[in-house]
Scaffold this active site. Structure first.
Site, PDB file in Angstrom:
ATOM      1  N   VAL A  56       0.867  -1.178   0.000  1.00 36.31           N
ATOM      2  CA  VAL A  56       0.000   0.000   0.000  1.00 36.31           C
ATOM      3  C   VAL A  56       0.904   1.228   0.000  1.00 36.31           C
ATOM      4  O   VAL A  56       1.725   1.394   0.898  1.00 36.31           O
ATOM      5  CB  VAL A  56      -0.925   0.026   1.243  1.00 36.31           C
ATOM      6  CG1 VAL A  56      -1.695   1.340   1.293  1.00 36.31           C
ATOM      7  CG2 VAL A  56      -1.888  -1.148   1.219  1.00 36.31           C
ATOM      8  N   ALA A 101       4.272   4.185   3.254  1.00 37.08           N
ATOM      9  CA  ALA A 101       3.888   2.957   2.556  1.00 37.08           C
ATOM     10  C   ALA A 101       3.994   1.803   3.548  1.00 37.08           C
ATOM     11  O   ALA A 101       4.559   1.952   4.630  1.00 37.08           O
ATOM     12  CB  ALA A 101       4.813   2.710   1.364  1.00 37.08           C
ATOM     13  N   LYS A 102       3.451   0.654   3.188  1.00 38.23           N
ATOM     14  CA  LYS A 102       3.608  -0.558   4.003  1.00 38.23           C
ATOM     15  C   LYS A 102       3.244  -1.731   3.109  1.00 38.23           C
ATOM     16  O   LYS A 102       2.455  -1.585   2.181  1.00 38.23           O
ATOM     17  CB  LYS A 102       2.653  -0.505   5.196  1.00 38.23           C
ATOM     18  CG  LYS A 102       3.105  -1.331   6.384  1.00 38.23           C
ATOM     19  CD  LYS A 102       4.303  -0.707   7.061  1.00 38.23           C
ATOM     20  CE  LYS A 102       4.505  -1.247   8.454  1.00 38.23           C
ATOM     21  NZ  LYS A 102       5.491  -0.483   9.194  1.00 38.23           N
ATOM     22  N   GLY A 103       3.812  -2.888   3.412  1.00 41.07           N
ATOM     23  CA  GLY A 103       3.493  -4.036   2.566  1.00 41.07           C
ATOM     24  C   GLY A 103       3.829  -5.335   3.244  1.00 41.07           C
ATOM     25  O   GLY A 103       4.204  -5.363   4.411  1.00 41.07           O
TER      26      GLY A 103
END
Length: 411
Positions: A56, A101-103
């Site tokens: 994301v 962001a992050k994932g």
């Protein structure tokens, strides 16, 4: 209340304090891009298995997006969204030129061999390589990933784009990682604590501390507080909790944990009930473990005068209210644990320059950023007559909103 609900609530409150236009408020909440990919790999026994990987990317108004990649069986899209959004505000509070962001990949890393993890990481990188990049989105380690994971991403990415050490941070030192990165979050917590205490005419020396969590962040914070003359009267981790009213000898405890893997049976402290730890007598409480540990059940019994949120989201909104009424000062996670991403920024800068710093420079710059951010937060607290959490959120949200408007978001 989960992390997403709490983050969104804090954001909306900050937006109201700032008097943000409702259109821009809505625009800031919606992620820039959400990526979901299938990652199929052969297991060591030859069978094929598929995992879902995602990223994301929340906001890039202030610079490339930045955030961790986690390997965890329950990777929940809502939670990742919240964490990506939180990174947008956190980088803005620390005043580093990034968005959030992050994932991650929905897998259990403990059930995969090292070679399976490597294949999975490489396939994931192949699927997203044209959506991340030095000036686009810079991943970092998170739960279930480490410096080795970053090394594999760097290698796979470089096959497509040429040698690019700045595409990930948290790398091994031998591949362009930064000195001081490992201790950065814990050291940042201590710098944040010092800035807060100075505001009240106190210092780390002679105060009593309780630390929940003795992993990377907790152990570094404990070691540095101990070195500064602070007294750590109780500490806990997964194995249990110990206390010593005269202060625990942290270097000895680190040796004990290294050799036994546990805090228990340590000669320099008595066993205590881990549930008692958060309400133990002390001046400063530092939760460094899980979210949601301070809630409406225990908040009323907290004896600390200051709480420094080294963990993400350790205080429930209900507990927040109870503690505020009691006059407990809470230093919010969005600022207190920003040391990690700040030194990640330093690593990225060093990689782009192709010039590495010594550890002393890294630590001095970290102190400058953490201290500066604290004074900026205090400035927002005065302007909007609010607590430190809202001071930090208004600071972060305002910076992102200003950047968004200046770039011409309506065109």
């Amino acid at each position: 209340m989960n992390a997403l609900a709490a983050t969104s609530r804090n954001f909306r409150q900050a937006a109201r304090l700032l008097g943000l236009d409702s259109k821009i408020e809505k625009s800031l909440l919606i992620p820039f891009r959400e990526i979901k990919v299938e990652c199929t790999i052969p297991k060591d026994d030859g069978s094929l298995v598929s995992y879902v990987g995602f990223r994301v990317q929340h906001d890039n108004a202030r610079g490339p997006m930045k955030g961790g990649i986690r390997y965890h069986p329950e990777v929940d899209p809502d939670e990742v969204n919240a964490l990506a959004q939180l990174m947008t505000w956190k980088t803005a509070v620390a005043d580093i030129p990034y968005g959030g962001a992050k994932g991650g990949i929905g897998c259990d890393p403990r059930e995969l061999s090292k070679s399976e993890l490597e294949r999975l990481t490489r396939v994931f990188t192949q699927k997203i390589h044209d959506l991340i990049g030095i000036h686009t989105d810079v991943p970092a380690p998170d739960m279930g990933t480490n410096a080795q994971t970053m090394a594999w991403i760097l290698d796979e990415y470089s096959k497509f784009h040429g040698h690019s050490p700045a595409v990930v941070t948290g790398k091994p030192i031998d591949l362009g990682g930064s000195l001081g990165r490992e201790a950065a979050t814990g050291r940042g917590v201590v710098f944040a604590t010092e800035a807060l205490l100075a505001e009240y005419g106190k210092s780390v020396k002679d105060l009593k501390f309780v630390i929940q969590g003795f992993g990377n962040v907790g152990s570094w914070a404990a070691k540095l507080i101990h070195e500064s003359g602070g007294k750590i009267v109780a500490i806990s981790d997964i194995s249990g909790a110990i206390k010593n009213p005269n202060g625990i000898d942290i270097p000895e405890l680190l040796k004990h944990k290294e050799s036994t893997g546990s805090l228990l049976n340590f000669a320099g402290g008595d066993v205590m009930d881990p549930a008692e730890l958060l309400v133990h007598e002390c001046d400063v409480l530092i939760p460094c473990a899980l979210g949601g540990v301070l809630n409406k059940e225990n908040a009323g019994n907290v004896k600390a005068k200051f709480i420094v949120e080294a963990a993400n989201h350790p205080t429930d909104p209900e507990a927040d209210e109870i503690l505020s009424k009691k006059g407990v000062i809470i230093l919010p996670d969005i600022y207190a644990n920003a040391g990690g991403v700040t030194v990640s920024y330093f690593e990225w800068v060093q990689n782009i320059q192709g010039f590495m710093w010594d550890e002393e420079k890294v630590n001095n710059e970290l102190k400058r950023y953490m201290t500066g951010a604290f004074h900026n937060i205090k400035g927002m607290c005065k302007t909007h007559n609010c607590n430190l959490r809202m001071g930090a959120f208004t600071l972060g949200v305002n910076r992102v909103a200003r950047a968004t408007v200046l770039r011409g978001w309506e065109a």
